[in-house]
Design a protein around this motif. Structure first.
Motif, PDB file in Angstrom:
ATOM      1  N   GLN A  94       0.812  -1.214   0.000  1.00 38.45           N
ATOM      2  CA  GLN A  94       0.000   0.000   0.000  1.00 38.45           C
ATOM      3  C   GLN A  94       0.853   1.277   0.000  1.00 38.45           C
ATOM      4  O   GLN A  94       0.314   2.386  -0.111  1.00 38.45           O
ATOM      5  N   LEU A  95       2.163   1.113   0.143  1.00 31.79           N
ATOM      6  CA  LEU A  95       3.057   2.254   0.308  1.00 31.79           C
ATOM      7  C   LEU A  95       3.943   2.462  -0.907  1.00 31.79           C
ATOM      8  O   LEU A  95       4.220   1.531  -1.663  1.00 31.79           O
ATOM      9  N   ALA A  96       4.402   3.685  -1.072  1.00 30.70           N
ATOM     10  CA  ALA A  96       5.434   3.992  -2.060  1.00 30.70           C
ATOM     11  C   ALA A  96       6.807   3.785  -1.431  1.00 30.70           C
ATOM     12  O   ALA A  96       6.942   3.756  -0.206  1.00 30.70           O
ATOM     13  N   GLN A  97       7.823   3.665  -2.264  1.00 27.43           N
ATOM     14  CA  GLN A  97       9.181   3.516  -1.728  1.00 27.43           C
ATOM     15  C   GLN A  97       9.573   4.723  -0.889  1.00 27.43           C
ATOM     16  O   GLN A  97      10.311   4.587   0.099  1.00 27.43           O
ATOM     17  N   THR A  98       9.076   5.898  -1.226  1.00 28.50           N
ATOM     18  CA  THR A  98       9.382   7.090  -0.436  1.00 28.50           C
ATOM     19  C   THR A  98       8.815   6.974   0.983  1.00 28.50           C
ATOM     20  O   THR A  98       9.423   7.479   1.937  1.00 28.50           O
TER      21      THR A  98
END
Length: 239
Positions: A94-98
């Protein structure tokens, strides 16, 4: 000076919004965050975004570290290791790498002074993201484990999801409880406030009602991999 300390949001953005609204009503001067932002809740990304919008100091919790590198053997009972990594993998999806980089780069403790009062804050203990220090721990053990910075007046931590305030040899130790997953039998978010006024200090644990049925519905909506257990915790405020 009025400072709010929050922790253990665990992806429960609905509870976090209620707490931030309550903090705003209390005219708090500063909000500090003691970790465990996203893992085990239905809205990990939105929880991170809400915390980032505070533009404040945030430290890392064990659940933030788990998002970064997974749950490892020995950190949880073997019987739940596979399930907890399944939940972790869902959270990462659910998350971006950032977002993951943001969690990876958080510091692990916070020491500061306000109006002559010194604070030392950490997630679990000053030396560990994982160790458990419960409310009924003996005074000498708390001093040995938690009060390693002898210059501090107030020590604050999260991790155990059971809020309390104790006074030991002229020092104050506070557990904030949990915004998103309280374990003390109250289905209400928890956080702490410290007030400093002309050298005098007062402390409190705040309990905030929120629409936990909305959080439960969100778990189901996003097909969270451990919805039944999380629904039970959310509804009862305990494991």
């Amino acid at each position: 000076m009025r400072i709010a300390f929050i922790s253990d949001i665990h992806g429960n953005a609905i509870a976090l919004e209620a707490v931030l609204e309550n903090i705003n009503k209390k005219q708090v001067d500063k909000v500090l965050v003691l970790g465990d932002i996203a893992y085990r809740g239905p809205e990990p990304k939105r929880s991170i975004e809400l915390i980032q919008k505070l533009y404040t100091t945030v430290i890392k919790g064990n659940a933030d570290e788990w998002i970064v590198r997974g749950v490892q053997e020995g950190e949880v009972p073997n019987k739940v290791l596979e399930l907890m990594n399944k939940e972790r993998n869902w959270t990462v999806s659910q998350l971006a790498q950032t977002d993951i980089d943001y969690l990876a780069n958080l510091p692990t403790e916070l020491a500061f002074e306000e109006e002559g009062i010194s604070f030392h804050a950490f997630h679990a203990t000053p030396n560990s993201l994982f160790d458990v220090v419960l409310p009924n721990t003996a005074d000498d053990k708390i001093e040995e484990t938690m009060m390693t910075d002898k210059t501090a007046d107030i020590y604050l931590y999260g991790h155990i999801h059971k809020p309390y305030i104790r006074y030991i040899n002229g020092k104050t130790i506070i557990n904030l409880g949990s915004v998103g997953l309280p374990f003390d039998g109250q289905a209400k978010a928890s956080y702490a406030i410290v007030d400093i006024n002309d050298g005098s200090v007062s402390t409190s644990i705040e309990r905030v009602a929120y629409d936990f049925e909305k959080t439960i519905a969100k778990y189901k909506e996003v097909n969270y991999p451990n919805t039944d257990m999380m629904e039970s915790i959310i509804r009862k405020g305990s494991l």
